[in-house]
Design a protein around this motif. Structure first.
Motif, PDB file in Angstrom:
ATOM      1  N   LEU A  79      40.624  40.497  36.198  1.00 56.04           N
ATOM      2  CA  LEU A  79      40.988  41.792  35.770  1.00 56.04           C
ATOM      3  C   LEU A  79      39.720  42.811  35.943  1.00 56.04           C
ATOM      4  N   ARG A  80      38.624  42.242  35.217  1.00 56.42           N
ATOM      5  CA  ARG A  80      37.355  43.204  35.357  1.00 56.42           C
ATOM      6  C   ARG A  80      36.755  43.305  36.717  1.00 56.42           C
ATOM      7  N   GLY A  82      38.698  43.539  39.476  1.00 60.71           N
ATOM      8  CA  GLY A  82      39.684  44.228  40.111  1.00 60.71           C
ATOM      9  C   GLY A  82      39.290  45.724  39.786  1.00 60.71           C
ATOM     10  N   GLU A  83      39.057  45.858  38.457  1.00 62.96           N
ATOM     11  CA  GLU A  83      38.943  47.285  37.885  1.00 62.96           C
ATOM     12  C   GLU A  83      37.699  47.741  38.501  1.00 62.96           C
ATOM     13  N   SER A  84      36.540  46.944  38.664  1.00 68.68           N
ATOM     14  CA  SER A  84      35.516  47.356  38.933  1.00 68.68           C
ATOM     15  C   SER A  84      35.457  47.880  40.425  1.00 68.68           C
ATOM     16  N   CYS A  86      38.348  48.781  42.256  1.00 65.77           N
ATOM     17  CA  CYS A  86      38.891  50.038  41.817  1.00 65.77           C
ATOM     18  C   CYS A  86      38.290  51.169  41.818  1.00 65.77           C
ATOM     19  N   SER A  87      37.409  51.202  40.691  1.00 69.46           N
ATOM     20  CA  SER A  87      36.604  52.061  40.148  1.00 69.46           C
ATOM     21  C   SER A  87      35.624  52.647  41.352  1.00 69.46           C
ATOM     22  N   ARG A  90      37.567  54.500  43.887  1.00 68.89           N
ATOM     23  CA  ARG A  90      38.047  55.743  43.258  1.00 68.89           C
ATOM     24  C   ARG A  90      36.815  56.929  43.676  1.00 68.89           C
ATOM     25  N   ARG A 178      46.099  45.036  42.218  1.00 68.07           N
ATOM     26  CA  ARG A 178      45.851  46.260  41.865  1.00 68.07           C
ATOM     27  C   ARG A 178      46.344  47.321  42.895  1.00 68.07           C
ATOM     28  N   ILE A 180      45.996  51.324  44.601  1.00 65.92           N
ATOM     29  CA  ILE A 180      45.143  52.193  44.143  1.00 65.92           C
ATOM     30  C   ILE A 180      45.485  53.514  45.331  1.00 65.92           C
TER      31      ILE A 180
END
Length: 190
Positions: A79-80, A82-84, A86-87, A90, A178, A180
């Motif tokens: 999760l970390r 994937g979020e990194s 995606c961030s 973005r 994820r 996006i």
């Protein structure tokens, strides 16, 4: 009534050591001396078996807890990661290119190109492996797909699906996806 002792009365008398029918000889000496060697061996054996069962149960519980916490750590790392990614996407100005195992974008300042792609057991960010904090865990798959293209609130847009699969090193894999939404390039470059 006779003064003879029945077997049950003898046991009771030996335990209480009082009564009208007193034991004779060996029975009376055993009652005052304590346990025999056979009784002691039986008690030690039984205690050892109970202790072994408790230790085995404790070890099984400990292994189960360790496996559960490791599973949670691997999922959190996926999760970390994937979020990194995606961030970072973005915050980028635009997506340059994508393929089945990677995506490239222009970083916020407009001068740097950042690429995310599958490397040997890791996701590479511009050629450098993004580390996982779980020992022996590795990224086994990183895929990029366009789910949908169309006109959005932000103009032409594409919905990307980033999928990361992490192998925990013990034979179990965990997959996260994820979605996006990013602006799509148009004929003017954006």
């Amino acid at each position: 009534m006779t003064n003879a002792c029945t077997p049950l009365m003898t046991l009771w008398i030996l335990r209480t050591t009082s009564g009208s029918c007193a034991g004779t000889g060996v029975e009376q000496r055993r009652a005052t001396r304590g346990m025999t060697l056979v009784e002691l061996v039986a008690a030690v054996t039984l205690s050892s078996l109970i202790a072994a069962m408790i230790i085995a149960a404790w070890q099984a519980i400990d292994r189960h807890i360790y496996a559960g916490s490791r599973r949670m750590m691997v999922q959190m790392e996926a999760l970390r990661l994937g979020e990194s990614i995606c961030s970072r996407l973005r915050k980028s100005q635009r997506v340059l290119d994508w393929h089945a195992n990677g995506i490239s974008c222009i970083a916020g300042g407009g001068k740097d190109t950042v690429t995310f792609e599958l490397g040997e057991g890791a996701v590479l960010q511009s050629g450098v492996a993004m580390p996982l904090a779980v020992p022996r865990a590795r990224v086994s798959d990183f895929s990029v797909a366009v789910e949908e293209s169309g006109q959005g609130v932000i103009g032409p847009a594409q919905l990307f699906n980033l999928t990361i699969e992490v192998d925990d090193g013990a034979g179990k894999t965990y997959r996260i996806s994820r979605l996006i939404l990013l602006p799509a390039p148009d004929s003017r470059g954006w």
